[in-house]
Design a protein around this motif. Structure first.
Motif, PDB file in Angstrom:
ATOM      1  N   PRO A   1    -113.106 -33.366  19.965  1.00  0.00           N
ATOM      2  CA  PRO A   1    -113.176 -34.496  19.030  1.00  0.00           C
ATOM      3  C   PRO A   1    -111.797 -34.987  18.639  1.00  0.00           C
ATOM      4  O   PRO A   1    -110.856 -34.196  18.503  1.00  0.00           O
ATOM      5  N   GLU A   2    -111.676 -36.295  18.461  1.00  0.00           N
ATOM      6  CA  GLU A   2    -110.374 -36.862  18.141  1.00  0.00           C
ATOM      7  C   GLU A   2    -109.964 -36.532  16.713  1.00  0.00           C
ATOM      8  O   GLU A   2    -110.800 -36.321  15.838  1.00  0.00           O
TER       9      GLU A   2
ATOM     10  N   LEU B   1    -116.359 -23.811  27.632  1.00  0.00           N
ATOM     11  CA  LEU B   1    -115.562 -24.997  27.955  1.00  0.00           C
ATOM     12  C   LEU B   1    -114.218 -24.595  28.553  1.00  0.00           C
ATOM     13  O   LEU B   1    -113.758 -25.183  29.541  1.00  0.00           O
ATOM     14  N   LEU B   2    -113.577 -23.614  27.964  1.00  0.00           N
ATOM     15  CA  LEU B   2    -112.316 -23.110  28.495  1.00  0.00           C
ATOM     16  C   LEU B   2    -112.527 -22.493  29.870  1.00  0.00           C
ATOM     17  O   LEU B   2    -111.758 -22.745  30.809  1.00  0.00           O
TER      18      LEU B   2
ATOM     19  N   ILE C   1    -122.548 -27.842  25.324  1.00  0.00           N
ATOM     20  CA  ILE C   1    -121.394 -27.638  26.207  1.00  0.00           C
ATOM     21  C   ILE C   1    -121.215 -28.839  27.121  1.00  0.00           C
ATOM     22  O   ILE C   1    -120.102 -29.337  27.316  1.00  0.00           O
ATOM     23  N   ARG C   2    -122.294 -29.320  27.686  1.00  0.00           N
ATOM     24  CA  ARG C   2    -122.206 -30.471  28.582  1.00  0.00           C
ATOM     25  C   ARG C   2    -121.726 -31.712  27.839  1.00  0.00           C
ATOM     26  O   ARG C   2    -120.922 -32.489  28.357  1.00  0.00           O
ATOM     27  N   GLU C   3    -122.207 -31.888  26.617  1.00  0.00           N
ATOM     28  CA  GLU C   3    -121.776 -33.049  25.828  1.00  0.00           C
ATOM     29  C   GLU C   3    -120.285 -32.968  25.523  1.00  0.00           C
ATOM     30  O   GLU C   3    -119.557 -33.960  25.643  1.00  0.00           O
ATOM     31  N   LEU C   4    -119.828 -31.797  25.112  1.00  0.00           N
ATOM     32  CA  LEU C   4    -118.415 -31.626  24.782  1.00  0.00           C
ATOM     33  C   LEU C   4    -117.536 -31.733  26.026  1.00  0.00           C
ATOM     34  O   LEU C   4    -116.428 -32.271  25.975  1.00  0.00           O
ATOM     35  N   ALA C   5    -118.032 -31.224  27.149  1.00  0.00           N
ATOM     36  CA  ALA C   5    -117.257 -31.306  28.387  1.00  0.00           C
ATOM     37  C   ALA C   5    -117.063 -32.752  28.809  1.00  0.00           C
ATOM     38  O   ALA C   5    -116.004 -33.131  29.308  1.00  0.00           O
TER      39      ALA C   5
ATOM     40  N   THR D   1    -111.463 -23.132  18.250  1.00  0.00           N
ATOM     41  CA  THR D   1    -112.124 -24.148  17.428  1.00  0.00           C
ATOM     42  C   THR D   1    -111.688 -25.557  17.806  1.00  0.00           C
ATOM     43  O   THR D   1    -112.380 -26.526  17.496  1.00  0.00           O
ATOM     44  N   TYR D   2    -110.560 -25.682  18.476  1.00  0.00           N
ATOM     45  CA  TYR D   2    -110.100 -26.997  18.901  1.00  0.00           C
ATOM     46  C   TYR D   2    -111.085 -27.633  19.881  1.00  0.00           C
ATOM     47  O   TYR D   2    -111.296 -28.850  19.879  1.00  0.00           O
ATOM     48  N   HIS D   3    -111.718 -26.826  20.714  1.00  0.00           N
ATOM     49  CA  HIS D   3    -112.634 -27.355  21.719  1.00  0.00           C
ATOM     50  C   HIS D   3    -113.855 -28.015  21.096  1.00  0.00           C
ATOM     51  O   HIS D   3    -114.375 -28.999  21.632  1.00  0.00           O
ATOM     52  N   THR D   4    -114.325 -27.479  19.999  1.00  0.00           N
ATOM     53  CA  THR D   4    -115.556 -27.987  19.392  1.00  0.00           C
ATOM     54  C   THR D   4    -115.327 -28.866  18.174  1.00  0.00           C
ATOM     55  O   THR D   4    -116.194 -29.672  17.824  1.00  0.00           O
ATOM     56  N   LEU D   5    -114.167 -28.727  17.529  1.00  0.00           N
ATOM     57  CA  LEU D   5    -113.919 -29.466  16.289  1.00  0.00           C
ATOM     58  C   LEU D   5    -112.680 -30.347  16.346  1.00  0.00           C
ATOM     59  O   LEU D   5    -112.434 -31.114  15.410  1.00  0.00           O
TER      60      LEU D   5
END
Length: 207
Positions: A188-189, A145-146, A179-183, A79-83
């Protein structure tokens, strides 16, 4: 470890820090991987075990720490990758904990890990395939992402992520866009702390 081992159970063990017990079991884990039979998922797992059995224990441990502990993009806490560390992450962790409880499991009690720890989710999927694979599919963007981060570093752990996503549904165009946006942006900070949970210290094509 006797009999045929579920491939996601093997992936769960191989993605954990190689402590003394896991180092001692390297040969047994490699033998279990060889016993999986043919297929791309088994081949991906064997690609890792063949590498891991040929490296010195201290180097294996050092490579693991360098790979997973020093890079936000390679975090095993999905969840860290997306949130990131936002408030919504606490709710996502609670939802995962409830999924485990509904299946009669409480893996966090024995491991002390957060519910989104990938090896924990893989153990869940090996024990309870239907709800476990559904839980993994809900975190497909984080998995990709991972996976992309590991492949970008030519990490020997990257094939394990290939093995993890193989039984999941193909990516939709909306997922690929996200995925592309998050990459591009990274996790998120941080906005607020997580309560009651504490935070953890090649793009794919459309399926």
């Amino acid at each position: 470890m006797t009999g045929v081992v579920h491939p996601l159970k093997l992936a769960s063990l191989l993605l954990q820090y190689p402590d003394g017990d896991l180092l001692h079991a390297r040969g047994e884990l490699a033998a279990a991987a060889e016993g999986l039979g043919p297929g791309p998922q088994a081949d991906a797992i064997r690609a890792f075990t063949r590498w891991a059995t040929g490296i010195e224990p201290a180097e294996l441990q050092a490579r693991y720490v360098e790979t997973f502990d020093f890079s936000r993009r390679a975090s095993l806490y999905l969840t860290y990758h997306t949130l990131g560390d936002r408030r919504q992450r606490g709710m996502a962790l609670l939802a995962l904990k409830q999924r485990y409880a509904a299946a009669g499991l409480d893996p966090a009690q024995s491991t002390g890990e957060l519910p989104d720890y990938l090896p924990m989710l893989l153990e869940f999927a090996a024990l309870e395939p239907e709800p476990g694979l559904a839980a993994l599919a809900r975190h497909r963007e984080a998995l990709e992402l991972l996976r992309a981060a590991l492949h970008a570093e030519d990490s020997p752990w990257a094939p394990l992520l290939d093995a993890v996503v193989l039984p999941l549904p193909g990516l939709t165009r909306d997922q690929l866009t996200r995925i592309r946006e998050l990459a591009a942006a990274g996790p998120p900070e941080e906005e607020v702390g997580l309560e009651p949970f504490a935070p953890p210290a090649t793009m794919p094509g459309v399926g």
